[in-house]
Design a protein around this motif. Sequence first.
Motif, short mmCIF file in Angstrom:
data_model
loop_
_atom_site.label_atom_id
_atom_site.label_comp_id
_atom_site.label_asym_id
_atom_site.label_seq_id
_atom_site.Cartn_x
_atom_site.Cartn_y
_atom_site.Cartn_z
N THR A 37 80.61 -2.30 53.54
CA THR A 37 80.59 -1.79 54.75
C THR A 37 79.95 -0.62 54.65
OG1 THR A 37 83.04 -2.43 55.31
CG2 THR A 37 82.09 -0.39 56.42
N ARG A 38 79.90 0.23 53.47
CA ARG A 38 78.94 1.21 53.29
C ARG A 38 77.66 0.88 52.95
NH1 ARG A 38 80.97 6.29 51.62
NH2 ARG A 38 83.15 6.43 51.99
N ALA A 39 77.54 -0.23 52.38
CA ALA A 39 76.12 -0.92 52.24
C ALA A 39 75.38 -1.15 53.52
CB ALA A 39 76.12 -2.09 51.30
N LEU A 40 75.92 -1.63 54.39
CA LEU A 40 75.78 -2.17 55.76
C LEU A 40 75.28 -0.95 56.43
CD1 LEU A 40 74.98 -4.35 57.86
CD2 LEU A 40 77.56 -4.34 58.70
N GLN A 41 76.07 0.09 56.37
CA GLN A 41 76.01 1.27 57.43
C GLN A 41 74.60 1.88 56.77
OE1 GLN A 41 79.57 3.29 56.78
NE2 GLN A 41 80.66 2.56 58.25
N GLU A 59 78.89 3.40 62.97
CA GLU A 59 79.90 2.57 63.25
C GLU A 59 80.50 2.55 64.53
OE1 GLU A 59 84.74 2.12 61.72
OE2 GLU A 59 83.52 3.98 60.80
N ILE A 60 80.29 3.35 65.19
CA ILE A 60 80.67 3.68 66.88
C ILE A 60 79.50 2.75 67.47
CG2 ILE A 60 79.48 5.72 67.54
CD1 ILE A 60 83.07 4.69 68.34
N VAL A 61 78.28 2.96 66.99
CA VAL A 61 77.12 2.26 67.85
C VAL A 61 77.32 0.70 67.44
CG1 VAL A 61 74.81 1.77 67.57
CG2 VAL A 61 75.49 4.17 67.76
N VAL A 62 77.60 0.12 66.30
CA VAL A 62 77.92 -1.02 66.06
C VAL A 62 79.05 -1.76 66.63
CG1 VAL A 62 78.35 -2.70 64.24
CG2 VAL A 62 76.74 -0.88 63.46
N LEU A 63 80.13 -0.96 66.91
CA LEU A 63 81.50 -1.19 67.46
C LEU A 63 81.18 -1.41 69.00
CD1 LEU A 63 84.36 -1.86 67.16
CD2 LEU A 63 84.90 0.58 67.51
N THR A 64 80.39 -0.27 69.64
CA THR A 64 80.07 -0.44 70.97
C THR A 64 79.21 -1.73 71.35
OG1 THR A 64 80.18 1.92 71.41
CG2 THR A 64 78.97 0.76 73.01
N TRP A 105 73.21 13.53 58.38
CA TRP A 105 73.11 12.87 57.17
C TRP A 105 73.98 13.14 55.98
CZ3 TRP A 105 69.72 9.20 57.56
CH2 TRP A 105 68.65 8.95 58.43
N SER A 106 75.24 13.43 56.60
CA SER A 106 76.39 13.62 55.76
C SER A 106 77.17 12.45 55.78
CB SER A 106 77.01 14.80 56.13
OG SER A 106 77.68 14.73 57.43
N GLU A 107 78.33 12.16 54.80
CA GLU A 107 79.50 11.18 54.88
C GLU A 107 79.86 11.12 56.31
OE1 GLU A 107 80.47 8.81 52.91
OE2 GLU A 107 78.79 9.16 51.19
N GLN A 108 80.19 12.26 56.86
CA GLN A 108 81.00 12.08 58.25
C GLN A 108 80.02 11.40 59.44
OE1 GLN A 108 80.55 14.69 56.28
NE2 GLN A 108 82.48 16.11 56.59
N GLY A 109 78.67 11.50 59.00
CA GLY A 109 77.33 10.87 59.93
C GLY A 109 77.64 9.53 60.06
N ARG A 110 78.45 8.78 59.01
CA ARG A 110 78.55 7.19 59.17
C ARG A 110 79.13 6.87 60.36
NH1 ARG A 110 77.61 4.60 54.38
NH2 ARG A 110 77.48 5.86 52.38
N THR A 111 79.90 7.98 60.95
CA THR A 111 80.68 7.45 62.22
C THR A 111 80.01 7.33 63.20
OG1 THR A 111 82.49 9.36 61.53
CG2 THR A 111 82.64 8.40 63.63
#
Length: 247
Positions: free
Chosen positions: A232-236, A120-125, A111-117
């Motif tokens: 992008t952040r809003a979508l995440q 992102e990787i799930v959407v990209l995959t 639940w941190s900023e790094q957790g956005r990764t």
Amino acid sequence: MGHWLYRNIVEPGKLPLFLALLSFVLSFLVTRTITRMIRAGKGPFRNVTPGGMHIHHVVPGVVLTTIGGFGAVASGRHGVGAAICAVIFGTGAGLVLDEFALILHLDDVYWSEQGRTSVEIVVLTAALVLVVLTGSLPFGVNDMTPDELHSRGLVFLNVVLNGMWSVIALFKGKVRTALFGIVVPFVGMVGAIRLARPNSPWARRFYRRRPRARARAMRRVYRHDRRWSRPTRALQDWIGGAPSPKP
């Protein structure tokens, strides 16, 4: 529409991939829903903490991915067994990649900023698998004629040339473009031609004595981030939940 569904999904060999993608997306969405409910203190769900140790869902995800992967290798691409293994694999992959950031940082950054990764990787995959499912093959192999496919030399040359675009884009700091360039070579070529990101290995190697190129790269990144960072952040946040504010 019916012809497209048959050719891209029902056609033998593609159904397992479709089932894997569907179970992957559903696994991620269900997991995020449950974790957001746990975070908000709603519903019957709680963290699994036997003996006081928090068991992350990446653990059952690894188990399911292993079972589904080996099962798929053993069963081939056809039959009920292949479909079941595809569902098991996709479900496990959704659990694993939902905590990709935890694996990357070796810390509970869900639940941190790094957790956005992870989001992102799930959407990209999912996007990459969808592109493959709709008919694109890595390195533009699907664009070759039957005669060209019979020549190993031409296939190898095609893979090397199209792969080169993705490698250059990667060194220019454009990870998303490089990944999509694997299945859509034109995307990789565009990324390879355009300016590198200022902190990329390419920029450090080739822009050191080119102040104008370095300045242009910095301006381009600034304009790009200013335009796309907020949506992008809003979508995440909408997909995976907003990170916790820093104390």
